[in-house]
Each structure stands twice: as structure tokens, then as C-alpha cells.
Design an enzyme around this catalytic site. Structure first.
Site, mmCIF file in Angstrom:
data_model
loop_
_atom_site.group_PDB
_atom_site.id
_atom_site.type_symbol
_atom_site.label_atom_id
_atom_site.label_comp_id
_atom_site.label_asym_id
_atom_site.label_seq_id
_atom_site.Cartn_x
_atom_site.Cartn_y
_atom_site.Cartn_z
ATOM 1 C CG ASN A 1 -23.738 -10.870 19.967
ATOM 2 O OD1 ASN A 1 -24.595 -10.023 19.698
ATOM 3 N ND2 ASN A 1 -22.449 -10.643 19.808
ATOM 4 N NE ARG B 1 -28.249 -8.880 23.065
ATOM 5 C CZ ARG B 1 -27.407 -8.852 22.034
ATOM 6 N NH1 ARG B 1 -27.418 -9.829 21.123
ATOM 7 N NH2 ARG B 1 -26.527 -7.871 21.909
ATOM 8 C CG ASN C 1 -19.185 -9.916 17.971
ATOM 9 O OD1 ASN C 1 -20.162 -10.160 17.282
ATOM 10 N ND2 ASN C 1 -19.171 -8.938 18.866
ATOM 11 C CG ASP D 1 -19.312 -6.514 15.789
ATOM 12 O OD1 ASP D 1 -19.908 -7.607 15.705
ATOM 13 O OD2 ASP D 1 -19.824 -5.516 16.330
ATOM 14 C CD GLU E 1 -23.523 -8.333 14.409
ATOM 15 O OE1 GLU E 1 -23.389 -9.196 13.506
ATOM 16 O OE2 GLU E 1 -22.575 -7.981 15.126
#
Length: 287
Positions: A97, A95, A152, A200, A15
Site C-alpha cells: 500500500n 499487498r 498510510n 490517507d 495513489e
């Protein structure tokens, strides 16, 4: 378009690709593997970190930022020492991203309920506890959005008055007007669910088109500024996760990907393809 894997490394969840123009280096992460990676001058360097990491972004003052589960840290690339910059999201069990810096070098960080176990296994998402936060060079944190599922895509218009932002849980890319004071107007649907996978990460080219990676879709979609599909770029991976423009002329598109049950040979690789339009450069963190 021919794709090549830039290294032999395969990530469980690749990522956050970032191209650093001054050093001609590619940064990215393996979230589940707790790795920050840099490819520079043909040499791959890997920093093993104590927590899941979602972004690896160089700083103007030296070193880099890493967004770990417990907060945003500075990483000394020589000593590997970590120094806490801030805790953007205090929600237990969340968390980081998506994370990118705007043209002023401010970090925008999208968070979500943690869905990765200590061994890299999938955990269920049971709540929309994520948020979007802006972190200034002096480490001041400004909350912008709440109630997010899987944030995202973070891209800004040329004049900095709008931000493209997506939530994979909705299958939708949104657009927000940025107010003069820095807060965001309510979301406007910009590109809704599509048959070729879920949205994404994305990159923007010099014409203002958005190149969006499609999780489980084995492709990128190039979207017009009005949110229409201009082309489909087929990929030899099951789960492309994000992309960034790099290379000397910003015409090499680097694409991160993740492992999948289909177990294609290139799943988890970083791919490179040459494209016909240059992209916009990434911005380092201003601090």
C-alpha cells in the site's frame, strides 16, 4: 484555492504521487487498474502492469521501482520488462500500500490484506496482517512493524530521527522515534480521528507541517508540527488519497483521488493547486 485536473485520466484508485525534481515529472499509480503513470513535459505515459501496483518511484540507477502484490520490482521504462528486487512481505494474501523513500533513498513499504479483486471490486478486510518494511539499495529487507490494518502516510523529520506513519483502520496518524539501529520505538498518537474523513496519504512542507488527504472527507488538512489543524483545504473530489509537492518551486500540490459512490466529475483525477509554502522534495530509490 482553485483546483485543476492535470490530465483527462480518471483512476479507480489513484495513489502514491511522486514528484521527480531532476526530470520535473509526476509519477503516480492506479492501484485497482494495475497502472503506473507518468506526466512529463505535458505527455502522459501509462504502463499497464500484471498486478495491483501501489507505488511507482524512479531509481538513481535508472528505471523505476513498482510495488506489486507479489513483491518489489524494477521496471525498465523503455522495454517494460520487470525484474524482481525483493519480496518484502511474505504473508500470503497481502499487498503493498503506502511506499516512500527516506532521505537516504531507502524504500519504506507498508503492506495490508489485499482488499481489491481482479476486476477492481472491493474485498472485505478481515485481519490486521499488514507490516512495515524497509528495503535498502542492496535489496536487504528489514521488518519494522507488524499487525497493521491499512498503512498510510510516510514522512520523516528533517533530522531523520522520527517518522510519521498512519493506519487508516485506526483513523489515526502516529509518530515513531527511529532508534540508532534503525528499529522503531512504540507508536505515539500524533493526530487522532477527525470528523472530516479518514487519514490517507500525506506530504510535508518546508515548515514541517503535514498536508493529509482525507478519504471520504473531500479535503486536505494542514496539520501543525504539534498535530493541530491549521487549515482545511476543500476539494472537488469525494476521496482524495494522497498528495505531493511539485513544480519548479515545489509550490504546486498534486493530489490523487479515487472513484466513489457519489460520482463527482473529478473523482479519480489528479488535481493541482498552487499553495503559499513550498514542500519538501521526494527522494528516488538509491539502488
Amino acid at each position: 484555492m482553485s483546483c485543476t485536473a492535470v490530465t483527462a485520466h480518471r483512476a479507480q484508485l489513484g495513489e502514491g504521487p511522486f514528484w521527480d525534481v531532476p526530470t520535473q515529472a509526476l509519477y503516480w499509480v492506479n492501484i485497482a487498474g494495475k497502472q503506473a503513470l507518468r506526466l512529463m513535459g505535458g505527455h502522459l505515459q501509462i504502463w499497464q502492469l500484471p498486478e495491483h501496483v501501489s507505488a511507482f518511484i524512479p531509481c538513481e540507477s535508472g528505471g523505476a521501482l513498482v510495488t506489486l502484490s507479489s513483491g518489489v520490482y524494477r521496471l525498465d521504462l523503455e522495454t517494460e520488462a520487470l525484474t524482481l528486487l525483493c519480496v518484502a512481505d511474505p504473508q500470503p494474501g497481502n499487498r503493498g500500500n503506502e511506499a516512500r523513500c527516506d532521505a537516504r533513498g531507502r524504500l519504506w513499504l507498508g503492506t495490508m490484506q489485499n482488499n481489491i479483486g481482479e476486476q477492481g471490486e472491493d474485498l472485505p478486510i478481515t485481519r490486521r496482517s499488514g507490516g512495515l518494511f524497509r528495503i535498502d539499495a542492496d535489496a536487504q529487507v528489514t521488518p519494522l512493524l507488524q499487525g497493521l490494518g491499512i498503512p498510510n502516510t510516510l514522512l520523516w523529520s528533517e533530522d531523520g530521527t522520527q517518522v510519521h506513519f498512519g493506519d487508516s483502520m485506526d483513523g489515526t496518524l502516529y509518530r515513531h522515534v527511529i532508534q540508532e539501529g534503525g528499529q522503531l520505538d512504540p507508536a505515539q498518537v500524533w493526530f487522532g480521528p477527525h470528523a472530516r474523513g479518514g487519514p490517507d496519504g500525506s506530504a510535508m512542507d518546508s515548515q514541517g507541517y503535514v498536508w493529509n488527504a482525507r478519504w471520504d472527507g473531500s479535503c486536505l488538512l494542514r496539520l501543525t508540527p504539534d498535530g493541530a489543524v491549521e487549515r482545511v483545504i476543500e476539494l472537488p473530489v469525494s476521496r482524495p488519497t494522497s498528495c505531493v509537492f511539485g513544480g519548479p518551486n515545489l509550490t504546486t500540490l498534486y493530489i490523487t483521488s479515487a472513484a466513489s459512490p457519489l460520482d463527482h466529475p473529478l473523482d479519480g483525477a489528479v488535481l493541482a493547486i498552487e499553495v503559499d509554502v513550498p514542500g519538501k522534495p521526494c527522494h528516488r530509490f538509491a539502488g
